[in-house]
Design a protein around this motif. Structure first.
Motif, mmCIF file in Angstrom:
data_model
loop_
_atom_site.group_PDB
_atom_site.id
_atom_site.type_symbol
_atom_site.label_atom_id
_atom_site.label_comp_id
_atom_site.label_asym_id
_atom_site.label_seq_id
_atom_site.Cartn_x
_atom_site.Cartn_y
_atom_site.Cartn_z
ATOM 1 N N HIS A 162 1.825 -6.147 7.839
ATOM 2 C CA HIS A 162 2.693 -5.890 6.689
ATOM 3 C C HIS A 162 2.673 -4.403 6.334
ATOM 4 C CE1 HIS A 162 -1.354 -6.337 4.951
ATOM 5 N NE2 HIS A 162 -0.930 -5.465 4.031
ATOM 6 N N TYR A 163 3.668 -3.969 5.570
ATOM 7 C CA TYR A 163 3.683 -2.617 5.029
ATOM 8 C C TYR A 163 2.783 -2.589 3.786
ATOM 9 C CZ TYR A 163 7.942 -2.057 7.850
ATOM 10 O OH TYR A 163 8.851 -2.016 8.872
ATOM 11 N N PRO A 164 1.833 -1.661 3.715
ATOM 12 C CA PRO A 164 1.002 -1.566 2.500
ATOM 13 C C PRO A 164 1.860 -1.267 1.279
ATOM 14 C CG PRO A 164 0.036 -0.319 4.311
ATOM 15 C CD PRO A 164 1.411 -0.714 4.750
ATOM 16 N N SER A 165 1.420 -1.727 0.137
ATOM 17 C CA SER A 165 2.206 -1.549 -1.092
ATOM 18 C C SER A 165 2.446 -0.082 -1.413
ATOM 19 C CB SER A 165 1.500 -2.237 -2.264
ATOM 20 O OG SER A 165 0.186 -1.725 -2.432
ATOM 21 N N ALA A 166 1.450 0.785 -1.137
ATOM 22 C CA ALA A 166 1.620 2.211 -1.422
ATOM 23 C C ALA A 166 2.730 2.811 -0.577
ATOM 24 C CB ALA A 166 0.308 2.953 -1.178
ATOM 25 N N LYS A 168 5.335 1.118 0.716
ATOM 26 C CA LYS A 168 6.611 0.579 0.239
ATOM 27 C C LYS A 168 7.067 1.288 -1.030
ATOM 28 C CE LYS A 168 5.289 -3.784 0.244
ATOM 29 N NZ LYS A 168 5.377 -5.270 0.116
ATOM 30 N N GLN A 169 6.124 1.610 -1.904
ATOM 31 C CA GLN A 169 6.477 2.305 -3.130
ATOM 32 C C GLN A 169 6.955 3.720 -2.832
ATOM 33 O OE1 GLN A 169 6.517 1.000 -6.396
ATOM 34 N NE2 GLN A 169 7.728 2.874 -6.596
ATOM 35 N N THR A 230 -5.666 0.108 4.398
ATOM 36 C CA THR A 230 -4.956 0.020 3.124
ATOM 37 C C THR A 230 -4.095 -1.225 3.112
ATOM 38 O OG1 THR A 230 -4.917 2.425 2.907
ATOM 39 C CG2 THR A 230 -3.361 1.187 1.567
ATOM 40 N N GLN A 231 -4.288 -2.093 2.143
ATOM 41 C CA GLN A 231 -3.534 -3.328 2.073
ATOM 42 C C GLN A 231 -2.318 -3.194 1.162
ATOM 43 O OE1 GLN A 231 -4.022 -5.747 3.999
ATOM 44 N NE2 GLN A 231 -6.131 -5.577 4.675
#
Length: 231
Positions: A162-166, A168-169, A230-231
């Motif tokens: 998955h793409y880490p949340s950081a 994507k933000q 990094t998740q």
């Protein structure tokens, strides 16, 4: 209790590297060049990043690879290193890359062949390629030889990517910035199965954050590995 040799893995051998050295290397070679706001936190693993899970013993200090090690010529694939697949999706390519990194067979593949096979997955754009972060996952010649003496080999099963949340933000904040290098940050989780002589075996959870280059009309390639997950 069976004696266990250090395994070829991100959580064990890679963890023996100097964290500051690896962070500086990845930051200079990847994060700054991405020109993507907020990507430094993702690639360097700062903030909520954490090391990959695992309990394998770390490699001895004296067996650490040199960061100045010459990169081998790309290989079309060796006995246990598959050829890079032609996959359009960055997450799917990252999952295939993680599986390649976590699998090895010292019975059929020399250390040089392992490195050459891994090198074939890398971007050829030297401006963005951080080969040292990838080559650092392979033990030095002495340790590889010890592993080969025990017929050590491993297979991998990827559970998700998955793409880490950081990331994507950061991408949402400035979508056009990705067009500088077309590098996407992906975290992959899975399991590594390790085996050696006389029925020795073990299984460990694995996780890695990768930088995948996805230029339009080009094959997907690996640019770098982050020093922490990094998740």
């Amino acid at each position: 209790m069976r004696n266990r040799l250090p395994s070829l893995s991100l959580s064990s051998y890679g963890a023996s590297w100097s964290v500051n050295r690896r962070i500086a290397m990845v930051t200079c070679a990847v994060a700054v060049l991405l020109a993507l706001a907020g990507i430094v936190a993702v690639v360097t693993g700062s903030g909520s990043g954490h090391q990959a899970a695992g309990t394998a013993a770390s490699a001895p200090v004296g067996s650490r690879p040199s960061s100045a090690e010459t990169a081998p010529k790309p290989s079309s694939g060796s006995e246990s290193v598959p050829k890079p697949p032609q996959i359009a999706d960055p997450v799917a390519y990252a999952k295939a890359t993680a599986q390649m990194l976590w699998a090895y067979d010292t019975r059929a593949t020399s250390r040089d062949q392992q490195l050459a096979g891994m090198r074939a997955w890398m971007t050829t754009e030297t401006k963005y390629a951080d080969w040292a972060s990838v080559a650092g996952q392979v033990p030095d010649p002495v340790l590889w030889s010890r592993m080969a003496d025990q017929d050590q080999h491993a297979t991998a099963h990827v559970t998700e990517g998955h793409y880490p949340s950081a990331f994507k933000q950061a991408l949402a904040n400035d979508p056009s910035a990705i067009t500088e290098a077309y590098i996407y940050v992906v975290t992959v989780n899975g399991t590594q199965q390790i085996a050696w002589k006389k029925g020795g075996s073990g299984a460990e959870e694995r996780a890695v954050t990768l930088a995948i280059q996805c230029r339009p009309n080009h094959d997907r390639t690996l640019a770098a590995l982050a020093p922490s997950v990094t998740q």
